[in-house]
Design a protein around this motif. Structure first.
Motif, PDB file in Angstrom:
ATOM      1  N   THR A   7     -36.629  -5.605 -15.466  1.00  0.00           N
ATOM      2  CA  THR A   7     -37.584  -4.571 -15.631  1.00  0.00           C
ATOM      3  C   THR A   7     -37.310  -3.128 -14.838  1.00  0.00           C
ATOM      4  O   THR A   7     -37.843  -2.145 -15.049  1.00  0.00           O
ATOM      5  CB  THR A   7     -39.027  -4.837 -15.303  1.00  0.00           C
ATOM      6  OG1 THR A   7     -39.037  -5.179 -13.955  1.00  0.00           O
ATOM      7  CG2 THR A   7     -39.353  -5.978 -16.118  1.00  0.00           C
ATOM      8  N   THR A  60     -40.040   0.718 -26.240  1.00  0.00           N
ATOM      9  CA  THR A  60     -38.961  -0.274 -25.422  1.00  0.00           C
ATOM     10  C   THR A  60     -39.997  -1.348 -24.694  1.00  0.00           C
ATOM     11  O   THR A  60     -40.875  -0.975 -23.825  1.00  0.00           O
ATOM     12  CB  THR A  60     -38.077   0.386 -24.372  1.00  0.00           C
ATOM     13  OG1 THR A  60     -37.501   1.643 -25.198  1.00  0.00           O
ATOM     14  CG2 THR A  60     -37.119  -0.648 -23.837  1.00  0.00           C
ATOM     15  N   VAL A  61     -39.974  -2.326 -25.337  1.00  0.00           N
ATOM     16  CA  VAL A  61     -40.898  -3.346 -24.488  1.00  0.00           C
ATOM     17  C   VAL A  61     -40.037  -3.881 -23.369  1.00  0.00           C
ATOM     18  O   VAL A  61     -39.169  -4.033 -23.628  1.00  0.00           O
ATOM     19  CB  VAL A  61     -41.230  -4.503 -25.558  1.00  0.00           C
ATOM     20  CG1 VAL A  61     -41.963  -5.641 -24.974  1.00  0.00           C
ATOM     21  CG2 VAL A  61     -41.919  -3.950 -26.906  1.00  0.00           C
ATOM     22  N   ARG A 102     -41.502  -9.287 -20.882  1.00  0.00           N
ATOM     23  CA  ARG A 102     -42.567  -9.461 -21.875  1.00  0.00           C
ATOM     24  C   ARG A 102     -41.974 -10.290 -23.222  1.00  0.00           C
ATOM     25  O   ARG A 102     -42.406 -10.962 -23.698  1.00  0.00           O
ATOM     26  CB  ARG A 102     -43.242  -8.157 -22.211  1.00  0.00           C
ATOM     27  CG  ARG A 102     -43.593  -7.533 -21.017  1.00  0.00           C
ATOM     28  CD  ARG A 102     -44.406  -6.417 -21.334  1.00  0.00           C
ATOM     29  NE  ARG A 102     -45.767  -6.506 -21.907  1.00  0.00           N
ATOM     30  CZ  ARG A 102     -46.560  -5.540 -22.361  1.00  0.00           C
ATOM     31  NH1 ARG A 102     -45.949  -4.488 -22.561  1.00  0.00           N
ATOM     32  NH2 ARG A 102     -47.642  -5.979 -22.800  1.00  0.00           N
ATOM     33  N   THR A 155     -49.660  -8.291 -17.189  1.00  0.00           N
ATOM     34  CA  THR A 155     -49.472  -7.909 -18.426  1.00  0.00           C
ATOM     35  C   THR A 155     -50.021  -9.186 -19.307  1.00  0.00           C
ATOM     36  O   THR A 155     -49.988 -10.267 -19.134  1.00  0.00           O
ATOM     37  CB  THR A 155     -48.093  -7.823 -18.695  1.00  0.00           C
ATOM     38  OG1 THR A 155     -47.190  -9.109 -18.240  1.00  0.00           O
ATOM     39  CG2 THR A 155     -47.335  -6.666 -18.226  1.00  0.00           C
TER      40      THR A 155
HETATM   41  C1  LIG Z   1     -44.967  -3.810 -17.503  1.00  0.00           C
HETATM   42  C2  LIG Z   1     -43.731  -4.341 -16.721  1.00  0.00           C
HETATM   43  C3  LIG Z   1     -43.663  -3.421 -15.557  1.00  0.00           C
HETATM   44  C4  LIG Z   1     -44.165  -5.687 -16.350  1.00  0.00           C
HETATM   45  O1  LIG Z   1     -43.223  -6.323 -15.552  1.00  0.00           O
HETATM   46  C5  LIG Z   1     -42.623  -4.416 -17.628  1.00  0.00           C
HETATM   47  O2  LIG Z   1     -42.717  -5.083 -18.592  1.00  0.00           O
HETATM   48  C6  LIG Z   1     -42.081  -3.027 -17.986  1.00  0.00           C
HETATM   49  O3  LIG Z   1     -41.594  -2.145 -17.415  1.00  0.00           O
HETATM   50  N1  LIG Z   1     -42.564  -2.635 -19.468  1.00  0.00           N
HETATM   51  C7  LIG Z   1     -41.867  -1.475 -20.010  1.00  0.00           C
HETATM   52  C8  LIG Z   1     -43.301  -1.252 -21.117  1.00  0.00           C
HETATM   53  C9  LIG Z   1     -43.786  -2.039 -21.987  1.00  0.00           C
HETATM   54  O4  LIG Z   1     -43.460  -3.264 -21.948  1.00  0.00           O
HETATM   55  O5  LIG Z   1     -44.560  -1.753 -23.046  1.00  0.00           O
END
Ligand SMILES: CC(C)(CO)[C@@H](O)C(=O)NCCC(=O)O
Ligand SMILES: Nc1ncnc2c1ncn2[C@@H]1O[C@H](COP(=O)(O)OP(=O)(O)OP(=O)(O)O)[C@@H](O)[C@H]1O
Ligand SMILES: [K+]
Length: 259
Positions: free
Chosen positions: A64, A105-106, A110, A135
């Motif tokens: 991450t 960008t997920v 996740r 999350t």
């Molecule tokens: C939300 C966190 C910080 C959890 O570790 C990570 O999954 C992240 O940086 N996500 C990017 C944005 C998203 O998942 O929509």
């Protein structure tokens, strides 16, 4: 053997898969300045301590924190003579593509949790991960990540209170005996603990309403344990979920390459 690396904003977890089980799991603070040589010295001393003689031939990474990937790649190239598979990069395939807004960008953690949760439980799933952020990942019946929720993490909330309110001390999260605190520390603990119980209950209820179908709730992350005690929030708590997902994604991509 396969080295799985789960790099979060606070901690990075290394775990070695021998083809049928994880041999060990080690944790180090995430720091993008740490060099490949430093990782290697740390890893080999832990292996020696545990009397482990393993030859790592493959590496899979979820990070991450984009900046740490460079040195982790060097670690894989220089010391394990391999190109690592990095979740979220175009060369890393997922069994099912996420269905989110174009340009989003997920977080790779996740995506990995989604794959792992779907493997163990099938779809119609909510995966709750208590890390730096808390999350919620919603998994569709076909295993796709279709969105979720990002809330401030438990420790982050406590730190924010301490940092912004001159009279509030740093407090460790724990389950308070009562909701009504009779001293400052107890009040903060109540706010965070009962606040998070409510947050999880409320978000899960809302997601179920929106999806209009039964959904299982799986929790992971170090602090899941805290919110598990005596409450009916989760169908199961699986601390190894992310590392399990990394292994699955590695095997999936290996299968594609040899097909
Ligand atoms: C939300 C966190 C910080 C959890 O570790 C990570 O999954 C992240 O940086 N996500 C990017 C944005 C998203 O998942 O929509
Ligand atoms: N009862 C507890 N009280 C305070 N901290 C805890 C407790 N149990 C676990 N922790 C801490 O919670 C953290 C949870 O680990 P986890 O890897 O899930 O998240 P993280 O490392 O904080 O976040 P990220 O994965 O985003 O880096 C660990 O740093 C651990 O020290
Ligand atoms: K994590």
């Amino acid at each position: 053997m396969l080295l799985c690396i789960d790099c979060g904003n606070t901690n990075t977890v290394f775990s070695i898969w021998n083809g049928s089980e994880f041999l060990s799991t080690w944790r180090i603070e995430t720091n993008h300045k740490r060099t490949a040589d430093e990782y290697y010295v740390w890893l080999t001393s832990l292996m020696m301590l545990h009397d482990m003689k393993v030859r790592i031939g493959a590496v899979v990474i979820s990070s991450t924190v984009p900046r740490v990937v460079f040195n982790l790649r060097v670690l894989a190239n220089r010391y394990f003579d391999c190109r690592p598979l990095v979740v979220g990069k175009p060369e890393c395939q997922l069994p099912v593509a996420p269905r989110v807004d174009i340009g989003t960008t997920v977080g790779p953690d996740r995506l990995v949790n989604t794959v792992a949760g779907f493997d163990r439980h099938g779809g119609d799933l909510i995966v709750v991960d208590f890390g730096t952020a808390t999350t919620f990942d919603v998994v569709a019946p076909d295993g796709a990540y279709i969105g979720g929720v990002i809330a401030p993490g438990v420790n982050l909330s406590l730190e924010a209170l301490h940092a912004s309110a001159a009279a509030l001390p740093h407090v460790d999260v724990t389950m308070p005996e009562k909701a009504v605190g009779t001293n400052t520390v107890a009040c903060i603990q109540s706010g965070v603990f009962w606040g998070y119980i409510g947050l999880v209950e409320g978000i899960v209820r809302q997601i179920r309403l929106e999806r209009a179908r039964p959904m299982k709730v799986i929790a992971t992350g170090g602090l899941a344990e805290l919110f598990e005690q005596g409450f009916d929030l989760f169908d199961s708590v699986e601390y190894d979920l992310t590392i399990h997902g990394l292994r699955l994604i590695h095997d999936y991509n290996k299968g594609l390459a040899s097909a």
